[in-house]
Design a protein around this motif. Structure first.
Motif, short mmCIF file in Angstrom:
data_model
loop_
_atom_site.label_atom_id
_atom_site.label_comp_id
_atom_site.label_asym_id
_atom_site.label_seq_id
_atom_site.Cartn_x
_atom_site.Cartn_y
_atom_site.Cartn_z
N THR A 136 6.66 8.80 2.62
CA THR A 136 5.24 8.71 2.30
C THR A 136 4.42 8.60 3.57
N PRO A 137 3.30 9.30 3.61
CA PRO A 137 2.43 9.20 4.77
C PRO A 137 1.91 7.77 4.91
N PRO A 138 1.58 7.37 6.12
CA PRO A 138 1.07 6.00 6.29
C PRO A 138 -0.23 5.80 5.53
N ALA A 139 -0.36 4.64 4.94
CA ALA A 139 -1.56 4.36 4.15
C ALA A 139 -2.67 3.87 5.05
N PRO A 140 -3.87 4.45 4.92
CA PRO A 140 -4.98 3.91 5.69
C PRO A 140 -5.38 2.55 5.12
N PHE A 147 0.82 -1.21 0.00
CA PHE A 147 0.00 0.00 0.00
C PHE A 147 0.85 1.26 0.00
N PRO A 205 -7.32 -0.29 3.31
CA PRO A 205 -8.10 -0.10 2.08
C PRO A 205 -9.59 -0.11 2.37
N HIS A 229 -7.93 -9.48 0.39
CA HIS A 229 -7.64 -8.13 0.86
C HIS A 229 -6.19 -7.69 0.69
N ARG A 258 0.63 4.11 -2.82
CA ARG A 258 0.24 5.47 -2.47
C ARG A 258 1.29 6.47 -2.97
#
Lengths: 498, 350
Positions: B4-8, A371, B10, B202, A375
């Motif tokens: 990179t900002p943390p990914a929420p 992810f 999905p 997922h 992103r």
């Protein structure tokens, strides 16, 4: 004093949102005439027809039928007033017989009426005989050919006592012989005092059939002329007009080596035949032509959606067999499709998913989703292409058309393609986004990408392309230099010598 | 990566939408149901022993009886996410149970070999569905309606409708009737499959492909996703999981017969849809499916423990009725907020 015309449109205006499709069109149709309607794609022909048949309500202007002004036209009232429309694709029920289809259209709907099938059959026989069609009223519509189905539509129009018949590119799918039969029927309608509005891109048909011709351009009528008093060059001049000067980014690079080379390429099922051309690195190769010219069909061949059955595709010196989109992607071909909402972007998925969709293998080599990497890549493209959105999680459907197009473009740029095919990239896109997309395309070419730009927007294809391939009837008609005279391009698209 | 900002996670937005997600709402309902049955369905009998819903034995029993339908629901989750359906999983469970019994009893194969071959057969049966759906382009509903009858018919033909395989060794029955590390043995297999399917859906590109196909098969094709291969994977996996369920079923009952798993496919579909997976494809989660399975199991078993239901002897009927009601409630719960906001917009517009 001649009698009032069958149909008279005065200052007709139609807006779709902010787009002005018709800006005050005047048009009239007399009894017993064939009046041709001519214009580029997007000139307003379809909109005009939709207003006349009651499918869309106009925003201004008047519609007068046989001297009477009508308002609040709906498809049902239009039909009751004697307006019939025959579309390119007949809208009949394939599983019903000809007589049943006619009965469905012509019988007044009443809840408890008893059907008299023998009457219906007799009427169908009579109507078909009147237009000289050798079709059995008991034949299932499914078993009929396209032109036969059109004849059934015409019989329907006659049966409903139509005084005005609209024909939208009726010959697009017909053979020469079938065309002659159709022409005979149209002439017969004219003899009987019916007014025919005839839309076609084929100039020779207009000269063979029509009494008068009205040319539309940018939602306005640029003149109605008796066919006898005008020639092909004159018509083309009217269609193209003087272009509004628009600035297109200039080419900054000289084309390099040949990337794509097509030789005698064809596909019978999609009607493309004998297409040969080269596209070089750093070149924008425009594909111009009218709707149905075979440009999207050619793109679908190159992307493996409808595989070719003749000729060769050579990419970077290697001859390819492209049977699936996966094969095309693997070889470095990217295709941004025409139908953005159905094919270009999955509207229900986030931007991030959309942008990485074609690079699963490279971005997630173990199939495990990363992810963070996704992103980061998405944010890069959002910044790079200036996509206006709330973030990588925003759904594709929440964006405007131009931003959706940028997402579709980003998906394919991420594949690092050798060849990028853009199919109508600025259709339905606002002016600002349009010029941004133009700049992006130019930049990509400068970076060495080979670009095929399919566009029905004549100034765009002329202004953006280094060379222009003009298609018509499923084949390449001419290759012209970028910045060519629009009249020459239009003449090539129409298949005439200007 | 630090830039990179943390990914929420999905598909999840703010904490508020997370608390109001379909899965969380279903979780609250499940807790409420469980508490209700805990207080209303637990009694003390004449000898002073606590019986009914509130006992640990009963809870384990519920878990044990949920594993087969739970496995089928896990098998169906990826398929329904692709906007497909598989009606044949219950019949395939029956066919695999019979074949397993035959391989062991008539074929004289050791249990592990027979079980391994059964799994292969299950996967092949799923492959048959896959070929018919992807190569011949027949709608999944029609294909699996056909194999639904075909698999069950085969099972009955192989046993001539009468043979039942029994007398399995105790070492095999351990799988279905005993406990391992405190839980019913088969529950461990169920959880393992749940984790595998959950990860697949997922956390991998396969799950991405399932979702994309579910939302827009044409869009997936235009993105170069191998649609046929991904669909085939979902159906083959379903066949494999149905075979696992068949072996567990046989071990639980100690017998393999042709009517094993009859009607299970409908319970499984109900659990998946109750869990928030959209029958139109694209949306859905494995957690939701697990909650759906749990809700149906608690409802069914809890009702059987209520004194009033016991007196009427109507546990089956009541559970069918209430499961249906819960399903319709869950489906309309997703629509009502939309209708409400649409109504409010219209009201504010005028």
């Amino acid at each position: 004093m001649s009698p009032a015309p069958l149909l008279e449109l005065r200052q007709l205006v139609k807006n779709y949102g902010g787009v002005r499709a018709l800006r005050g069109v005047d048009f009239d149709l007399r009894a017993g005439e064939v009046h041709a309607l001519l214009g580029e794609n997007g000139a307003g022909k379809s909109t005009l027809i939709k207003v006349v048949t009651g499918a869309h309500a106009p925003n201004g202007g008047t519609i007068t039928l046989a001297g009477q002004t009508v308002s609040g036209l709906t498809p049902a009232t239009a039909r009751a007033l004697g307006i019939a429309c025959i579309y390119q694709q007949p809208a009949l029920f394939p599983d019903l017989t000809v007589a049943e289809n006619l009965a469905l259209r012509l019988n007044a709907p009443s809840p408890a009426a008893r059907m008299r099938w023998s009457d219906c059959r007799a009427r169908a026989t009579k109507l078909l005989a009147r237009i000289g069609a050798e079709i059995s009223p008991d034949a299932e519509v499914r078993s009929l050919s396209m032109p036969e189905q059109q004849l059934v539509e015409i019989a329907c129009a006659l049966g409903s006592g139509a005084r005005i018949v609209v024909m939208d590119e009726p010959t697009a799918s017909l053979t020469q012989k079938e065309q002659h039969l159709l022409f005979a029927v149209v002439r017969d309608l004219r003899q009987n005092g019916v007014g025919v509005i005839y839309i076609s891109h084929r100039l020779e048909e207009i000269f063979a059939l029509a009494d008068r011709v009205t040319v539309l351009r940018d939602g306005q009528s640029v003149g109605t002329h008796p066919v006898a008093g005008i020639d092909e060059a004159g018509l083309i001049r009217l269609m193209v007009g003087r272009e509004v000067a628009q600035i297109y980014p200039a080419a900054e690079s000289a084309p390099g080596t040949v990337v794509l080379s097509l030789n005698q390429l064809g596909c019978r099922s999609s009607g493309v035949s004998n297409v040969s051309f080269d596209v070089r690195a750093g070149e924008v190769f425009g594909l111009g032509g009218l709707v149905g010219a075979g440009r999207t069909e050619l793109a679908r061949i190159l992307f493996g959606l409808t595989p070719a059955d003749s000729g060769t595709i050579t990419l970077g010196g290697q001859t390819l067999t492209l049977r699936t989109p996966q094969a095309a992607v693997a070889h470095g071909i990217a295709y941004v499709p025409e139908d953005r909402r159905r094919h270009g972007v999955v509207l229900d998925l986030p931007i991030a998913h959309n942008m990485t969709m074609a690079i699963h293998r490279r971005l997630f080599p173990t199939t495990w989703l990363r992810f963070g990497a996704e992103r980061a890549l998405t944010l890069d493209y959002i910044r790079d292409l200036a996509v206006k959105c709330s973030g990588p999680e925003a759904r594709g459907g929440s964006l405007s058309g131009g931003n959706q197009q940028k997402v579709a473009l980003a998906r394919w740029l991420a594949t690092k393609p050798k060849l990028l095919i853009l199919d109508e990239p600025t259709q339905g896109v606002d002016v600002g986004a349009k010029s941004e997309i133009h700049k992006i395309v130019r930049r990509l070419a400068k970076e060495g990408l080979a670009v095929i730009l399919i566009s029905s927007d004549l100034p765009e294809v002329i202004g953006m392309s280094d060379r222009i391939g003009v298609m018509g009837g499923g084949t390449l008609r001419a290759i012209l230099p970028g910045g060519s005279d629009p009249h020459v391009v239009m003449a090539a698209a129409l298949g005439t010598a200007a | 990566m630090s830039a990179t900002p943390p990914a929420p996670a999905p598909g999840l937005g703010s904490w508020k939408s997370r608390l109001l997600s379909h899965e969380m709402l279903l979780f609250y309902v499940l807790i409420a149901l469980w508490l209700f049955f805990y207080f209303a369905g637990t009694t003390v009998n004449r000898r002073g022993v606590t019986v009914g819903f509130g006992t640990l034995d009963r809870q384990f029993d519920i878990l044990r009886h949920s594993c087969e339908i739970g496995l089928l629901a896990l098998a169906l989750t990826p398929i329904i996410i692709t906007a497909g359906i598989d009606l044949s999983v219950g019949s395939l469970l029956g066919l695999c149970a019979i074949l397993f019994g035959q391989l062991w009893h008539d074929g004289g194969l050791p249990i592990p070999v027979a079980a391994g071959l059964t799994l292969v057969i299950g996967a092949l049966a799923g492959g048959l569905n896959a070929v018919l759906i992807t190569a011949l382009r027949i709608p999944p509903l029609i294909v699996t309606l056909g194999t639904y009858s075909l698999f069950r018919g085969l099972a009955e033909a192989l046993t001539r409708g009468s043979i039942t395989y029994t007398d399995f060794p105790a070492s095999f029955l351990y799988l279905g009737q005993e406990r391992w590390l405190g839980l019913p043995t088969q529950a461990w297999i169920f959880f393992a499959v749940a984790i595998v399917v959950g990860v697949l859906v997922h956390r991998t590109t396969f799950g991405r492909a399932f979702r994309t196909i579910g939302f827009s098969p044409e869009g997936a094709r235009y993105a170069g996703i191998p649609v046929a291969r991904r669909l085939a994977l979902a159906y083959v996996l379903a066949g494999l999981i149905a075979a696992i369920a068949a072996i567990i079923y046989t071990a639980r009952l100690g017998q393999a017969k042709a009517d094993a798993g009859t009607g299970y496919e409908l319970f499984a579909i109900t659990a998946v849809v109750l869990g928030g997976t959209s029958i139109f494809g694209g949306k859905g989660s494995v957690i939701g499916t697990l909650l759906g399975v749990a809700a149906i199991a608690v409802l069914k078993n809890g009702l059987a423990c209520l004194p009033v239901v016991m007196r009427m002897n109507a546990a089956e009927e009541m559970s069918g009725l209430l499961t249906g009601a819960l399903l319709l409630f869950a489906l309309s719960a997703g629509v009502v907020p939309q209708l409400w906001s649409g109504f409010r917009q219209r009201a504010s517009a005028t």
